[in-house]
Design a protein around this motif. Structure first.
Motif, PDB file in Angstrom:
ATOM      1  N   ILE A 175       0.859  -1.196   0.000  1.00  0.00           N
ATOM      2  CA  ILE A 175       0.000   0.000   0.000  1.00  0.00           C
ATOM      3  C   ILE A 175       0.887   1.234   0.000  1.00  0.00           C
ATOM      4  CG2 ILE A 175      -1.563   1.373   1.451  1.00  0.00           C
ATOM      5  CD1 ILE A 175      -2.961  -1.186   2.222  1.00  0.00           C
ATOM      6  N   GLY A 176       0.502   2.214  -0.806  1.00  0.00           N
ATOM      7  CA  GLY A 176       1.258   3.454  -0.840  1.00  0.00           C
ATOM      8  C   GLY A 176       0.373   4.626  -1.201  1.00  0.00           C
ATOM      9  N   GLY A 177       0.908   5.810  -1.007  1.00  0.00           N
ATOM     10  CA  GLY A 177       0.180   7.025  -1.341  1.00  0.00           C
ATOM     11  C   GLY A 177       1.011   8.262  -1.069  1.00  0.00           C
ATOM     12  N   VAL A 178       0.420   9.403  -1.377  1.00  0.00           N
ATOM     13  CA  VAL A 178       1.091  10.687  -1.195  1.00  0.00           C
ATOM     14  C   VAL A 178       0.211  11.557  -0.304  1.00  0.00           C
ATOM     15  CG1 VAL A 178       2.030  12.730  -2.335  1.00  0.00           C
ATOM     16  CG2 VAL A 178       2.146  10.501  -3.493  1.00  0.00           C
ATOM     17  N   HIS A 179       0.777  12.009   0.806  1.00  0.00           N
ATOM     18  CA  HIS A 179       0.039  12.894   1.716  1.00  0.00           C
ATOM     19  C   HIS A 179      -0.177  14.276   1.076  1.00  0.00           C
ATOM     20  CE1 HIS A 179       0.046  10.213   5.129  1.00  0.00           C
ATOM     21  NE2 HIS A 179       1.356  10.058   5.075  1.00  0.00           N
ATOM     22  N   PRO A 180      -1.129  15.043   1.595  1.00  0.00           N
ATOM     23  CA  PRO A 180      -1.333  16.410   1.080  1.00  0.00           C
ATOM     24  C   PRO A 180      -0.081  17.270   1.141  1.00  0.00           C
ATOM     25  CG  PRO A 180      -3.210  15.741   2.404  1.00  0.00           C
ATOM     26  CD  PRO A 180      -2.170  14.668   2.566  1.00  0.00           C
ATOM     27  N   ASP A 181       0.832  17.003   2.103  1.00  0.00           N
ATOM     28  CA  ASP A 181       2.071  17.787   2.191  1.00  0.00           C
ATOM     29  C   ASP A 181       3.161  17.253   1.277  1.00  0.00           C
ATOM     30  OD1 ASP A 181       2.898  15.458   3.377  1.00  0.00           O
ATOM     31  OD2 ASP A 181       3.353  16.339   5.337  1.00  0.00           O
ATOM     32  N   LYS A 182       2.801  16.291   0.370  1.00  0.00           N
ATOM     33  CA  LYS A 182       3.691  15.707  -0.636  1.00  0.00           C
ATOM     34  C   LYS A 182       4.624  14.636  -0.074  1.00  0.00           C
ATOM     35  CE  LYS A 182       1.890  18.466  -3.649  1.00  0.00           C
ATOM     36  NZ  LYS A 182       0.827  17.960  -4.546  1.00  0.00           N
ATOM     37  N   SER A 183       4.585  14.385   1.224  1.00  0.00           N
ATOM     38  CA  SER A 183       5.352  13.249   1.742  1.00  0.00           C
ATOM     39  C   SER A 183       4.642  11.954   1.353  1.00  0.00           C
ATOM     40  CB  SER A 183       5.488  13.357   3.256  1.00  0.00           C
ATOM     41  OG  SER A 183       4.217  13.252   3.881  1.00  0.00           O
ATOM     42  N   ILE A 184       5.402  10.862   1.313  1.00  0.00           N
ATOM     43  CA  ILE A 184       4.844   9.601   0.803  1.00  0.00           C
ATOM     44  C   ILE A 184       4.846   8.530   1.901  1.00  0.00           C
ATOM     45  CG2 ILE A 184       5.553  10.120  -1.555  1.00  0.00           C
ATOM     46  CD1 ILE A 184       7.454   7.423   0.189  1.00  0.00           C
ATOM     47  N   TYR A 185       4.048   7.506   1.670  1.00  0.00           N
ATOM     48  CA  TYR A 185       4.062   6.329   2.542  1.00  0.00           C
ATOM     49  C   TYR A 185       3.956   5.083   1.655  1.00  0.00           C
ATOM     50  CZ  TYR A 185      -1.000   6.973   1.860  1.00  0.00           C
ATOM     51  OH  TYR A 185      -2.248   7.155   1.312  1.00  0.00           O
ATOM     52  N   PHE A 186       4.607   4.015   2.088  1.00  0.00           N
ATOM     53  CA  PHE A 186       4.653   2.777   1.307  1.00  0.00           C
ATOM     54  C   PHE A 186       5.056   1.652   2.244  1.00  0.00           C
ATOM     55  CE2 PHE A 186       7.142  -0.383  -1.033  1.00  0.00           C
ATOM     56  CZ  PHE A 186       6.326  -0.688  -2.114  1.00  0.00           C
ATOM     57  N   SER A 187       4.318   0.535   2.214  1.00  0.00           N
ATOM     58  CA  SER A 187       4.669  -0.569   3.108  1.00  0.00           C
ATOM     59  C   SER A 187       4.197  -1.898   2.539  1.00  0.00           C
ATOM     60  CB  SER A 187       4.076  -0.355   4.507  1.00  0.00           C
ATOM     61  OG  SER A 187       2.670  -0.201   4.434  1.00  0.00           O
ATOM     62  N   MET A 197      12.902 -29.580  -6.561  1.00  0.00           N
ATOM     63  CA  MET A 197      13.326 -28.726  -5.455  1.00  0.00           C
ATOM     64  C   MET A 197      12.903 -27.287  -5.717  1.00  0.00           C
ATOM     65  SD  MET A 197      14.880 -30.530  -3.138  1.00  0.00           S
ATOM     66  CE  MET A 197      15.849 -29.329  -2.251  1.00  0.00           C
ATOM     67  N   PRO A 198      12.366 -26.603  -4.704  1.00  0.00           N
ATOM     68  CA  PRO A 198      11.970 -25.204  -4.903  1.00  0.00           C
ATOM     69  C   PRO A 198      13.187 -24.319  -5.141  1.00  0.00           C
ATOM     70  CG  PRO A 198      11.823 -25.809  -2.576  1.00  0.00           C
ATOM     71  CD  PRO A 198      12.106 -27.074  -3.327  1.00  0.00           C
ATOM     72  N   HIS A 199      12.969 -23.231  -5.882  1.00  0.00           N
ATOM     73  CA  HIS A 199      14.053 -22.284  -6.119  1.00  0.00           C
ATOM     74  C   HIS A 199      14.445 -21.605  -4.808  1.00  0.00           C
ATOM     75  CE1 HIS A 199      14.085 -21.972 -10.626  1.00  0.00           C
ATOM     76  NE2 HIS A 199      12.971 -22.642 -10.427  1.00  0.00           N
ATOM     77  N   GLN A 200      15.696 -21.182  -4.743  1.00  0.00           N
ATOM     78  CA  GLN A 200      16.177 -20.484  -3.560  1.00  0.00           C
ATOM     79  C   GLN A 200      15.466 -19.144  -3.433  1.00  0.00           C
ATOM     80  OE1 GLN A 200      20.393 -20.145  -3.452  1.00  0.00           O
ATOM     81  NE2 GLN A 200      20.472 -19.112  -1.470  1.00  0.00           N
ATOM     82  N   CYS A 201      15.109 -18.790  -2.208  1.00  0.00           N
ATOM     83  CA  CYS A 201      14.418 -17.518  -1.992  1.00  0.00           C
ATOM     84  C   CYS A 201      15.425 -16.408  -1.713  1.00  0.00           C
ATOM     85  CB  CYS A 201      13.411 -17.640  -0.849  1.00  0.00           C
ATOM     86  SG  CYS A 201      14.148 -17.984   0.768  1.00  0.00           S
ATOM     87  N   ASP A 202      14.944 -15.182  -1.801  1.00  0.00           N
ATOM     88  CA  ASP A 202      15.754 -13.980  -1.570  1.00  0.00           C
ATOM     89  C   ASP A 202      15.175 -13.265  -0.361  1.00  0.00           C
ATOM     90  OD1 ASP A 202      16.908 -11.452  -1.564  1.00  0.00           O
ATOM     91  OD2 ASP A 202      16.887 -11.254  -3.752  1.00  0.00           O
ATOM     92  N   ASN A 203      15.975 -13.156   0.701  1.00  0.00           N
ATOM     93  CA  ASN A 203      15.458 -12.555   1.937  1.00  0.00           C
ATOM     94  C   ASN A 203      15.830 -11.086   2.086  1.00  0.00           C
ATOM     95  OD1 ASN A 203      18.157 -12.733   2.489  1.00  0.00           O
ATOM     96  ND2 ASN A 203      17.968 -13.968   4.356  1.00  0.00           N
ATOM     97  N   THR A 204      16.147 -10.432   0.967  1.00  0.00           N
ATOM     98  CA  THR A 204      16.469  -9.004   1.023  1.00  0.00           C
ATOM     99  C   THR A 204      15.272  -8.225   1.541  1.00  0.00           C
ATOM    100  OG1 THR A 204      17.935  -9.238  -0.883  1.00  0.00           O
ATOM    101  CG2 THR A 204      17.235  -7.005  -0.311  1.00  0.00           C
ATOM    102  N   SER A 205      15.510  -7.338   2.498  1.00  0.00           N
ATOM    103  CA  SER A 205      14.426  -6.494   3.016  1.00  0.00           C
ATOM    104  C   SER A 205      14.838  -5.031   2.905  1.00  0.00           C
ATOM    105  CB  SER A 205      14.095  -6.850   4.465  1.00  0.00           C
ATOM    106  OG  SER A 205      15.216  -6.668   5.298  1.00  0.00           O
ATOM    107  N   PHE A 206      13.826  -4.152   2.917  1.00  0.00           N
ATOM    108  CA  PHE A 206      14.051  -2.728   2.707  1.00  0.00           C
ATOM    109  C   PHE A 206      13.435  -1.938   3.854  1.00  0.00           C
ATOM    110  CE2 PHE A 206      13.767  -4.913  -1.325  1.00  0.00           C
ATOM    111  CZ  PHE A 206      14.949  -4.534  -1.949  1.00  0.00           C
ATOM    112  N   VAL A 207      13.895  -0.699   3.994  1.00  0.00           N
ATOM    113  CA  VAL A 207      13.366   0.176   5.041  1.00  0.00           C
ATOM    114  C   VAL A 207      11.960   0.608   4.648  1.00  0.00           C
ATOM    115  CG1 VAL A 207      13.674   2.360   6.257  1.00  0.00           C
ATOM    116  CG2 VAL A 207      15.670   0.980   5.621  1.00  0.00           C
ATOM    117  N   LEU A 208      11.044   0.556   5.592  1.00  0.00           N
ATOM    118  CA  LEU A 208       9.675   0.991   5.353  1.00  0.00           C
ATOM    119  C   LEU A 208       9.671   2.465   4.978  1.00  0.00           C
ATOM    120  CD1 LEU A 208       6.616  -0.169   7.223  1.00  0.00           C
ATOM    121  CD2 LEU A 208       6.949   2.283   7.097  1.00  0.00           C
TER     122      LEU A 208
END
Length: 583
Positions: free
Chosen positions: A82-94, A552-563
């Protein structure tokens, strides 16, 4: 002038470098997710080597927007961003996941990376990427299956959810675009019905015979496109075109394909086809369907399956196929062979089954004999999986010398509404002497009587069409199980008559135990394997379904990012979508 030219050169050079660095961001595919309004559009691109996928979601709203992958099309257990842009132009995404109640919970590991998030007076656009397989149990793996893609949005940033702003579409995300080439010289030709009146019956298989284009030298068909009459498009289940032997007794009349007149059952080798949800099919640039040689048909049988469950009256149809053909020849002659379960009531699925498996076996060691001349080893380039409403998954498993060596086609999240021809990334070898098993998984939890194999949409089929080269004369390789053996195991009165065994299935007290016994007995029973050529010559032999070992299942990628919560990342450049995929 020189300075301007130099500037343009440097600009192009920098653009090329950037394109090379961000090739994963080329968004080759697009779909409208809310079909009636066109307010929600998805574009995406895949880097198959790095196993990364990039999405761009664009929604006509200035509120929050969301993208999700669902196991079954519902919100529960969906993997959502989910993401969006606040009225003050700041953003959120998670990165989030849906449990019992709205709103979805934020994941501990943020496996989606935000690339850009922008908003103007009417529209919010979000670009993001992730690994195909993360290590997060709250994420849905993106596989070679049909994915249930969810889009949703709000009118402001409060994360208020309204059902009318949620859309689901089945999409094959890991599409392959083969290297194709449009010849400088080509012709088109329509193979279609002419104002056919669709009967007021649930199921109609309409067949007729159409002459192929008359050419003085060999040509190749390089593309075929469904020609769907807008008056009846929602009633068409599939379109198949069969090659006819040149001694076929043809007629210009339209008749029931599998009725009492044997004229319309002639011709058995599919040369191209379409099913609901599919689109135009481009052959790779080195492959074509031959036309104009002594081995090619003068006539084809056109078969269109209509489903008129709403009993509509007075509907006329002029649907069919448009073929594109060229005298500029390709390296390989292509053909199609049909594999799976013999379409007849020996194929059955008990009521109340959650995941009932059926099996069809092909033994290719008879190919030389049935073909009429030695068959060369084959290369599989594409596939079309076909089943009906109870289907939940289809696999085409490949065996050589008694050992499982691979999977020729697979869709473990099959959707009846999306039956499209799909390309392989690389050709796959299929040698004479190999065995092929088609495994179909079905759910009949909503049915209270046995579902039998048959032509109606309410019956079932378990089929796989493999596109391969070099072409040969084989049309079909499929099997049926020893049904009297199965009904013996189920405790029914002993019989050696197949149709009596079919009737006996209606007297079984179906429960979890009898369903399990039926599936086990159907797999263990001796199969009758049928290999048939386009002239109708066939050979039968017994066979057994080998065991299947899941890869056999493919190897997964556990890379994570800052919210993300703040300013938007720098806007990412992306390519324009291909209009042909925007539907």
């Amino acid at each position: 002038m020189l300075r301007m030219a130099l500037s343009l050169f440097l600009l192009c050079f920098l653009w090329i470098v950037k394109a090379e660095e961000t090739s994963v961001l080329h968004l080759q595919f697009s779909k409208v997710l809310d079909h009636h309004h066109g307010s929600v559009r998805l574009r995406w691109g895949v880097d198959h080597d790095k196993e990364i996928i990039v999405f761009e979601l664009q929604v006509k709203t200035t509120g929050w927007i969301g993208f999700g992958l669902s196991p079954d099309g519902e919100l529960e257990e969906s993997d959502i961003v989910i993401g969006g842009v606040h009225p003050d132009k700041s953003i959120y995404f998670s990165d989030r996941h849906m449990e019992d109640e709205w709103p979805p919970e934020e994941d501990e590991n943020q496996n989606y990376e935000l690339l850009s998030l922008t908003q103007n007076e009417t529209t919010t656009t979000m670009v993001f990427r992730r690994a195909l397989r993360t290590c997060d149990p709250n994420d849905q793996d993106i596989t070679n299956d049909t994915m249930r893609v969810i889009s949703l949005y709000g009118l402001d940033d409060s994360l208020t959810y309204e059902e009318e702003h949620k859309f689901m579409k089945s999409i094959f995300l890991l599409q392959i675009i083969p290297l194709t080439e449009t010849p400088s010289t080509y012709f088109t030709y329509e193979i279609k019905l002419n104002n056919f009146l669709i009967p007021v019956t649930d199921t109609t298989y309409a067949c007729t015979f159409i002459p192929m284009p008359s050419v003085s030298e060999k040509h190749h068909i390089f593309l075929y496109d469904p020609l769907l009459d807008p008056n009846s498009a929602d009633m068409i289940h599939h379109i198949l075109v069969y090659a006819c032997g040149n001694n076929t007794n043809v007629t210009s009349e339209v008749g029931e394909c599998y009725g009492s007149d044997p004229t319309f059952t002639q011709c058995s080798q599919v040369i191209f086809g379409w099913a609901v949800g599919g689109s135009a099919f481009h052959l790779p640039k080195d492959v074509g369907i031959p036309l104009g040689t002594s081995l090619d048909p003068y006539y084809v049988r056109l078969e269109i399956h209509f489903s008129n469950f709403d009993a509509k009256e007075g509907v006329h149809d002029s649907s069919g196929m448009t073929i594109f053909y060229t005298p500029q020849l390709r390296e390989h002659d292509a053909g199609i062979i049909q594999f799976g379960v013999f379409t007849f009531p020996m194929h059955f699925i008990p009521p109340g089954a959650e995941n009932f498996k059926s099996y069809g076996l092909c033994k290719t060691d008879k190919f030389h004999e049935v073909n009429g001349w030695p068959v060369e080893n084959m290369k599989v380039v594409a596939y079309l999986l076909h089943s009906h409403l109870t289907a939940r998954g289809i696999k085409v498993i490949h065996y050589r010398n008694g050992t499982q060596i691979g999977i020729l086609a697979q869709d473990d999240k099959y959707d009846f509404r999306l039956q499209e021809s799909r390309h392989h990334r690389y050709t796959m070898d299929l040698n004479v002497g190999d065995e092929v098993v088609v495994e179909c998984t079905a759910s009949t939890m909503d049915r209270d009587s046995v579902t039998f194999g048959g032509p109606s949409t309410l019956n079932e089929m378990c089929l796989a069409f493999l596109f391969l080269y070099p072409r040969n004369n084989i049309s079909t390789c499929w099997s049926y199980t020893d049904l009297p053996y199965v009904t013996d195991i189920l405790g029914q009165e002993h019989t050696t008559d197949i149709m009596e065994a079919v009737m006996n299935l209606n007297y079984v007290e179906w429960d979890n135990e009898t369903i399990r016994l039926a599936e086990k007995a159907s797999k263990e029973a001796v199969q009758t394997v049928i290999v048939q050529n386009r002239r109708g010559t066939r050979s039968t032999q017994p066979g057994l379904i080998p065991d299947f070992n899941p890869p056999m299942p493919h190897q997964c990628d556990n890379t994570s990012f800052v919210l993300s919560d703040g300013s938007s990342p720098e806007k990412t450049e992306v390519d324009s979508p291909m209009d042909a995929n925007d539907s």
